[in-house]
Design an enzyme around this catalytic site. Structure first.
Site, PDB file in Angstrom:
ATOM      1  N   PHE A  96      51.267  40.633  39.997  1.00 59.37           N
ATOM      2  CA  PHE A  96      50.091  39.785  40.099  1.00 59.37           C
ATOM      3  C   PHE A  96      50.189  38.653  39.077  1.00 59.37           C
ATOM      4  O   PHE A  96      50.494  38.888  37.911  1.00 59.37           O
ATOM      5  CB  PHE A  96      48.840  40.631  39.836  1.00 59.37           C
ATOM      6  CG  PHE A  96      47.539  39.916  40.044  1.00 59.37           C
ATOM      7  CD1 PHE A  96      47.031  39.724  41.308  1.00 59.37           C
ATOM      8  CD2 PHE A  96      46.804  39.460  38.954  1.00 59.37           C
ATOM      9  CE1 PHE A  96      45.812  39.084  41.507  1.00 59.37           C
ATOM     10  CE2 PHE A  96      45.586  38.826  39.132  1.00 59.37           C
ATOM     11  CZ  PHE A  96      45.099  38.633  40.416  1.00 59.37           C
ATOM     12  N   ASN A 203      41.724  44.689  34.324  1.00 60.37           N
ATOM     13  CA  ASN A 203      41.572  43.824  35.495  1.00 60.37           C
ATOM     14  C   ASN A 203      42.104  44.608  36.692  1.00 60.37           C
ATOM     15  O   ASN A 203      43.229  44.410  37.126  1.00 60.37           O
ATOM     16  CB  ASN A 203      42.347  42.522  35.308  1.00 60.37           C
ATOM     17  CG  ASN A 203      42.204  41.592  36.499  1.00 60.37           C
ATOM     18  OD1 ASN A 203      41.310  41.750  37.326  1.00 60.37           O
ATOM     19  ND2 ASN A 203      43.105  40.629  36.606  1.00 60.37           N
ATOM     20  N   PRO A 204      41.289  45.524  37.235  1.00 55.91           N
ATOM     21  CA  PRO A 204      41.752  46.378  38.328  1.00 55.91           C
ATOM     22  C   PRO A 204      41.716  45.641  39.661  1.00 55.91           C
ATOM     23  O   PRO A 204      41.136  44.551  39.771  1.00 55.91           O
ATOM     24  CB  PRO A 204      40.720  47.511  38.317  1.00 55.91           C
ATOM     25  CG  PRO A 204      39.459  46.821  37.913  1.00 55.91           C
ATOM     26  CD  PRO A 204      39.887  45.789  36.891  1.00 55.91           C
TER      27      PRO A 204
END
Length: 297
Positions: A96, A203-204
């Protein structure tokens, strides 16, 4: 010679603009700088002084980069790096890409540590991704001990690579940053730390499965495992994170968790009935509700 650079940038910018890239002029210049082995300021100086690009510059390679960007491959994947706070981490397919809003989430956690006079904080980063949250804490707070958890083996390889990179730049980080391959929501993950952690910053995955991102850079390249929150409203994984964090934290410890702008009230309510005595929503720099701040009772 500066006209040659300007023409090169003009052509590349036009290509990216036609492809729908949001910042075509910036991306064209950044890729030119990358291809030439220069900084953005270096490109500006060459143009100002009327000088040519270095002999090592390969126009064919630059054209290939522009073609990749026009196909909406993320800029960060093409240059292989992304900035975050005071760090630059390596990124590529399978990880990500760090976002600016997450910098605010990290700052909220660091501010809480300072306000509470916690000088030797024990901090956990769940769903570590590229590692930017935990590595920022470890590098900015030299007295901290940090544990980071990542589920995906592909992503873990990037996290580990960045751990090595940042440890070489900041002495001591390698000894204080502990990386674990595992499920951040599982009770057995970091079980030995239960009740001892001062702060969790995370920050899931939280994007609602009913809201597929429109940007090709996000939709087609960010790993689905890092994007979607496991339910139509995106709350399933964030709620499981809250459950796990309630066990990890000591009494009075804090959670800072990034979320979608639609999820603030629901996550505050959930935290208040799952082990937390205080919960509020924090805004990003544009005033949008972007993270949960909760203290364990």
């Amino acid at each position: 010679m500066s006209d040659a650079i300007a023409q090169l940038l003009h052509s590349a910018t036009a290509t990216l603009q036609t492809a729908g890239v949001d910042t075509p002029d910036h991306d064209a210049k950044l890729l030119l700088a990358h291809a030439a082995g220069l900084s953005l300021r270096g490109i500006d100086m060459l143009m100002l002084m009327g000088r040519a690009l270095p002999e090592s510059f390969d126009p064919t390679a630059y054209e290939a980069m522009i073609a990749r960007r026009a196909a909406r491959e993320p800029l960060q994947y093409i240059v292989g790096a992304a900035p975050f706070r005071y760090l630059e981490v390596e990124v590529g397919p399978g990880v990500f890409i760090p976002r600016p809003e997450t910098e605010i989430v990290v700052q909220a956690g660091l501010d809480w540590l300072t306000e509470n006079g916690i000088r030797n904080p024990r901090v956990v980063d769940l769903c570590a991704g590229s590692g930017i949250i935990g590595l920022s804490v470890a590098s900015e707070v030299p007295t901290s001990e940090v544990w980071a958890v990542e589920l995906s083996e592909t992503t873990y390889a990037w996290t580990d690579r960045n751990r090595t990179k940042i440890a070489s730049e900041f002495p001591g980080v390698g000894e204080r940053y502990h990386l674990i391959l595992g499920d951040a929501t599982a009770p057995e993950t970091l079980r030995e730390l239960d009740g001892t952690i001062d702060l969790v910053i995370t920050n899931p995955p939280y994007v609602p499965e009913s809201e597929i991102p429109e940007q090709p850079e996000v939709r087609d390249h960010d790993p689905e495992l890092a994007l979607y929150g496991g339910s139509a409203d995106g709350l399933r994984i964030p709620e499981r994170i809250i459950d796990r964090v309630a066990s990890l934290l000591r009494d009075g410890g804090a959670l800072v968790m990034e979320h979608d702008i639609s999820q603030g009230p629901a996550l505050c309510d959930y935290a208040l009935v799952h082990g937390f005595g205080e919960a509020r929503t924090g805004n990003d720099l544009t005033g949008r509700p972007r993270y949960l701040f909760a203290e364990k009772r």
